[in-house]
Enzyme design. Structure first.
Site, PDB file in Angstrom:
ATOM      1  N   TYR A 163      37.509  31.791  26.816  1.00 22.93           N
ATOM      2  CA  TYR A 163      36.897  30.615  27.435  1.00 22.93           C
ATOM      3  C   TYR A 163      35.809  30.108  26.482  1.00 22.93           C
ATOM      4  O   TYR A 163      34.795  30.782  26.281  1.00 22.93           O
ATOM      5  CB  TYR A 163      36.284  30.980  28.799  1.00 22.93           C
ATOM      6  CG  TYR A 163      37.248  31.824  29.625  1.00 22.93           C
ATOM      7  CD1 TYR A 163      38.193  31.229  30.455  1.00 22.93           C
ATOM      8  CD2 TYR A 163      37.236  33.226  29.532  1.00 22.93           C
ATOM      9  CE1 TYR A 163      39.100  32.010  31.179  1.00 22.93           C
ATOM     10  CE2 TYR A 163      38.130  34.004  30.248  1.00 22.93           C
ATOM     11  CZ  TYR A 163      39.060  33.394  31.065  1.00 22.93           C
ATOM     12  OH  TYR A 163      39.957  34.165  31.766  1.00 22.93           O
ATOM     13  N   HIS A 177      41.880  41.848  44.834  1.00 18.81           N
ATOM     14  CA  HIS A 177      41.216  42.950  44.126  1.00 18.81           C
ATOM     15  C   HIS A 177      41.344  44.159  45.041  1.00 18.81           C
ATOM     16  O   HIS A 177      40.459  44.452  45.846  1.00 18.81           O
ATOM     17  CB  HIS A 177      39.757  42.623  43.815  1.00 18.81           C
ATOM     18  CG  HIS A 177      39.612  41.525  42.801  1.00 18.81           C
ATOM     19  ND1 HIS A 177      38.402  41.082  42.338  1.00 18.81           N
ATOM     20  CD2 HIS A 177      40.530  40.778  42.147  1.00 18.81           C
ATOM     21  CE1 HIS A 177      38.589  40.101  41.444  1.00 18.81           C
ATOM     22  NE2 HIS A 177      39.875  39.895  41.334  1.00 18.81           N
ATOM     23  N   GLU A 216      48.045  35.669  33.167  1.00 17.56           N
ATOM     24  CA  GLU A 216      47.949  36.814  34.092  1.00 17.56           C
ATOM     25  C   GLU A 216      49.304  37.087  34.735  1.00 17.56           C
ATOM     26  O   GLU A 216      49.934  36.190  35.288  1.00 17.56           O
ATOM     27  CB  GLU A 216      46.930  36.500  35.194  1.00 17.56           C
ATOM     28  CG  GLU A 216      46.822  37.577  36.256  1.00 17.56           C
ATOM     29  CD  GLU A 216      45.691  37.306  37.246  1.00 17.56           C
ATOM     30  OE1 GLU A 216      45.354  36.132  37.462  1.00 17.56           O
ATOM     31  OE2 GLU A 216      45.161  38.278  37.800  1.00 17.56           O
ATOM     32  N   ASP A 257      48.948  37.548  42.180  1.00 19.40           N
ATOM     33  CA  ASP A 257      47.798  37.008  41.432  1.00 19.40           C
ATOM     34  C   ASP A 257      48.305  36.660  40.039  1.00 19.40           C
ATOM     35  O   ASP A 257      48.435  37.545  39.187  1.00 19.40           O
ATOM     36  CB  ASP A 257      46.689  38.067  41.379  1.00 19.40           C
ATOM     37  CG  ASP A 257      45.442  37.549  40.689  1.00 19.40           C
ATOM     38  OD1 ASP A 257      45.376  36.343  40.385  1.00 19.40           O
ATOM     39  OD2 ASP A 257      44.528  38.369  40.444  1.00 19.40           O
ATOM     40  N   HIS A 279      35.354  39.093  31.156  1.00 20.64           N
ATOM     41  CA  HIS A 279      35.788  39.797  32.373  1.00 20.64           C
ATOM     42  C   HIS A 279      36.729  40.942  32.003  1.00 20.64           C
ATOM     43  O   HIS A 279      37.181  41.049  30.863  1.00 20.64           O
ATOM     44  CB  HIS A 279      36.473  38.824  33.346  1.00 20.64           C
ATOM     45  CG  HIS A 279      37.667  38.099  32.781  1.00 20.64           C
ATOM     46  ND1 HIS A 279      38.902  38.686  32.658  1.00 20.64           N
ATOM     47  CD2 HIS A 279      37.812  36.835  32.315  1.00 20.64           C
ATOM     48  CE1 HIS A 279      39.763  37.811  32.158  1.00 20.64           C
ATOM     49  NE2 HIS A 279      39.125  36.677  31.919  1.00 20.64           N
ATOM     50  N   ASP A 314      32.978  24.618  67.636  1.00 24.78           N
ATOM     51  CA  ASP A 314      34.150  25.212  68.296  1.00 24.78           C
ATOM     52  C   ASP A 314      35.206  25.702  67.316  1.00 24.78           C
ATOM     53  O   ASP A 314      36.266  26.167  67.743  1.00 24.78           O
ATOM     54  CB  ASP A 314      34.824  24.156  69.194  1.00 24.78           C
ATOM     55  CG  ASP A 314      33.922  23.748  70.334  1.00 24.78           C
ATOM     56  OD1 ASP A 314      33.047  24.550  70.711  1.00 24.78           O
ATOM     57  OD2 ASP A 314      34.088  22.621  70.834  1.00 24.78           O
ATOM     58  N   ASP A 337      45.256  29.597  38.414  1.00 24.21           N
ATOM     59  CA  ASP A 337      45.238  31.016  38.833  1.00 24.21           C
ATOM     60  C   ASP A 337      45.439  31.002  40.341  1.00 24.21           C
ATOM     61  O   ASP A 337      44.504  30.747  41.100  1.00 24.21           O
ATOM     62  CB  ASP A 337      43.886  31.621  38.431  1.00 24.21           C
ATOM     63  CG  ASP A 337      43.736  33.083  38.861  1.00 24.21           C
ATOM     64  OD1 ASP A 337      44.513  33.554  39.711  1.00 24.21           O
ATOM     65  OD2 ASP A 337      42.799  33.739  38.358  1.00 24.21           O
ATOM     66  N   HIS A 381      42.972  44.624  37.487  1.00 19.84           N
ATOM     67  CA  HIS A 381      42.536  45.146  38.783  1.00 19.84           C
ATOM     68  C   HIS A 381      43.778  45.491  39.580  1.00 19.84           C
ATOM     69  O   HIS A 381      44.870  45.014  39.287  1.00 19.84           O
ATOM     70  CB  HIS A 381      41.650  44.134  39.523  1.00 19.84           C
ATOM     71  CG  HIS A 381      42.266  42.772  39.718  1.00 19.84           C
ATOM     72  ND1 HIS A 381      43.213  42.500  40.684  1.00 19.84           N
ATOM     73  CD2 HIS A 381      42.085  41.602  39.048  1.00 19.84           C
ATOM     74  CE1 HIS A 381      43.569  41.228  40.616  1.00 19.84           C
ATOM     75  NE2 HIS A 381      42.916  40.661  39.615  1.00 19.84           N
TER      76      HIS A 381
HETATM   77  N1  GLY Z   1      42.607  35.739  40.663  1.00 17.81           N
HETATM   78  C1  GLY Z   1      41.240  35.879  40.513  1.00 17.81           C
HETATM   79  C2  GLY Z   1      40.791  37.195  40.033  1.00 17.81           C
HETATM   80  O1  GLY Z   1      41.558  38.069  39.740  1.00 17.81           O
HETATM   81  O2  GLY Z   1      39.601  37.442  39.993  1.00 17.81           O
HETATM   82 MN    MN Z   2      43.364  38.615  38.836  1.00 19.67          MN
END
Ligand code: GLY
Ligand code: MN
Length: 485
Positions: free
Chosen positions: A435, A414, A454, A331, A403, A70, A320, A407
């Site tokens: 990392y 994103h 960030e 973000d 990475h 439910d 983050d 973005h």
């Molecule tokens: N905050 C996670 C990313 O930007 O992928």
């Molecule tokens: Mn990010």
């Protein structure tokens, strides 16, 4: 029967019908900080203007996702629907047409489809706007019953299953379509794929949908997602920037609370709780994505969200986290030592990431290529890791910084965008990281150091504006913040 008797019967009938239709609950909008309907109307008009001739665009609400039995997952509207209407409820669709269409006698370029109100559903799930409220409160006119979407599309696109013999109306006026000339733009699918494990395959909803539309309407061109909508969402308008700034401000408050409140041996989830408590206290409806709070080796996992480990002194904490306010999300990432002081190795890596971020932010200039911040940040980290002997050569760097740096940010963490040259009033993240997982091919004194920094950067016609600048960024400022807590 006398005419008097007939009138009494008719009035009684009307009274019974009104009683049946009466709503037990009033529809209310409790939030007062939203975007006014005319802003959404202007966005819809821009999208209509961008469509080619004989094109129809459909924007679908997000699905309701069942968690179990439910219980459903908390509902969040699809971002494209939020962007174009602000309408927050499920089972709704927006239809925009380049050519005028006639719906219930009204000539229009847009129509909104929404479930009728239902008192017994509202008793359990809360009050949701029906067609009347969609028109009166959200300015979505005409609003009609959701169940009519498919039949109205049939009228607009031409008789289904009869594509060879359609009677075409080339002028595009009113209903009556020409599938061979029509383009159907669909903003995206609420659910893109559904696993079918017993058949060993996935149901790809977009492919299935496109195939079924082709079967039904023949030579119809289906375009998804909608390129013009992606381009519009990339550049934020004034109303969006106000909400985005608010989301970022709330997020900065959450990070401050978490950094100040964190103590050695706290669990990652306790730090997450400090963060999210501050978000909600400041009016955020939700987080824009699951909070990432990783200590020690968990800081080396990019999207670690389990957040169950107990920290211990000497750990770095990578947090983050972003608050969502009225659909818009921040973000922001900070990395801090749980005991308030960076070790020498942690400080070296931290300062390298900080320098990379400074270079990335400086590259956030209107007209620069989308990848300019990444290239700038990557060059710094590459040079630094090789100098420190952590990376043996430049090809090795990717195993420590795996990475992208930026973005788009907006309704989605994103957010969609063209990835063309940076434009004023676009918000992007700048988030380099290093990392060094345990077992990496470098001196083990570096192992289990994971650092990401960030911030959310507004592109302007001049210098970039760091929207999250109120949150300390340098190692010294973070240590000072933790010392005076
Ligand atoms: N905050 C996670 C990313 O930007 O992928
Ligand atoms: Mn990010």
């Amino acid at each position: 029967m006398s005419s008097r008797k007939l009138i009494v019967i008719i009035l009684a009938f009307i009274a019974v019908i009104s009683e049946l239709n009466a709503q037990k609950f009033a529809f209310r909008v409790d939030d007062t900080d939203g975007i006014p309907p005319h802003v959404y109307a202007e966005r819809r008009q821009r999208l209509i203007d961008s469509l080619p001739a004989h094109a129809i665009a459909v924007i679908l609400s997000a699905d309701i996702r069942n968690r179990q039995n439910d219980v459903d997952y908390e509902y969040r509207q699809s971002s494209d629907m939020l962007y174009l209407t602000g309408f927050p409820f499920p089972s709704s669709a927006l239809l925009l047409s380049k050519d005028p269409m006639v719906i219930d006698g009204k000539t229009t370029h847009e129509a909104f489809f929404v479930r009728e109100r239902n008192t017994s559903r509202e008793q359990w799930q809360g009050v949701q706007a029906g067609p009347t409220e969609a028109e009166q409160v959200y300015g979505l006119t005409p609003s009609v019953t959701y169940g009519r979407l498919s039949s109205i599309l049939d009228t607009l696109l031409g008789p289904p299953n009869d594509n060879a013999n359609q009677s075409m109306q080339d002028d595009g006026a009113s209903a009556g379509g020409n599938a061979s000339k029509r383009q159907l733009f669909i903003s995206g699918w609420a659910t893109r794929s559904v696993p079918m494990p017993l058949l060993g395959k996935n149901l790809y909803v977009d492919t299935q949908h496109k195939n079924d539309l082709a079967d039904k309407y023949g030579a119809l061109t289906v375009v998804t997602p909608i390129p013009a909508l992606i381009a519009m969402r990339e550049v934020k308008d004034t109303a969006e920037l106000r909400l985005l700034r608010k989301a970022v401000d709330i997020t900065v408050g959450g990070h401050l609370a978490a950094i100040k409140g964190a103590r050695p041996s706290m669990h990652e989830y306790e730090i997450e709780a400090l963060m999210e408590y501050a978000f909600k206290r400041a009016g955020a409806e939700d987080v824009g994505y699951p909070s990432i709070v990783g200590s020690n080796y968990n800081a080396c996992i990019l999207h670690y969200t389990a957040n169950r480990r107990a920290s211990s002194t000497g750990d770095l904490i990578l947090a983050d986290c972003g608050a969502e306010y009225h659909g818009y999300t921040a973000d922001v990432t900070r990395t801090f030592p749980i005991n308030g002081r960076f070790t020498p190795e942690q400080r070296i890596i931290y300062n390298l990431v900080l320098e990379a971020q400074d270079s990335g932010i400086a590259a956030c200039r209107a007209g620069a290529e989308f990848k300019a911040p990444h290239k700038a940040a990557y060059a710094v980290i590459q040079r630094g890791l090789v100098n420190l002997g952590i990376a043996s050569d430049s090809s090795d760097v990717r195993s420590y910084f795996m990475h992208g740096t930026s973005h788009y940010l907006g309704l989605d963490v994103h957010d969609p965008g063209t990835r063309g040259p940076l434009q004023p009033n676009t918000v992007i993240t700048v988030e380099p990281g290093i990392y060094i997982a345990e077992g990496s091919a470098c001196d083990k004194k570096w192992w289990n150091i994971g650092v990401r920094i960030e911030d959310d950067i507004l592109i302007t016609t001049g210098l970039p504006e760091n929207l999250s600048a109120a949150l300390p960024r340098t190692a010294e400022a973070i240590e000072a913040l933790m010392k005076h807590r």
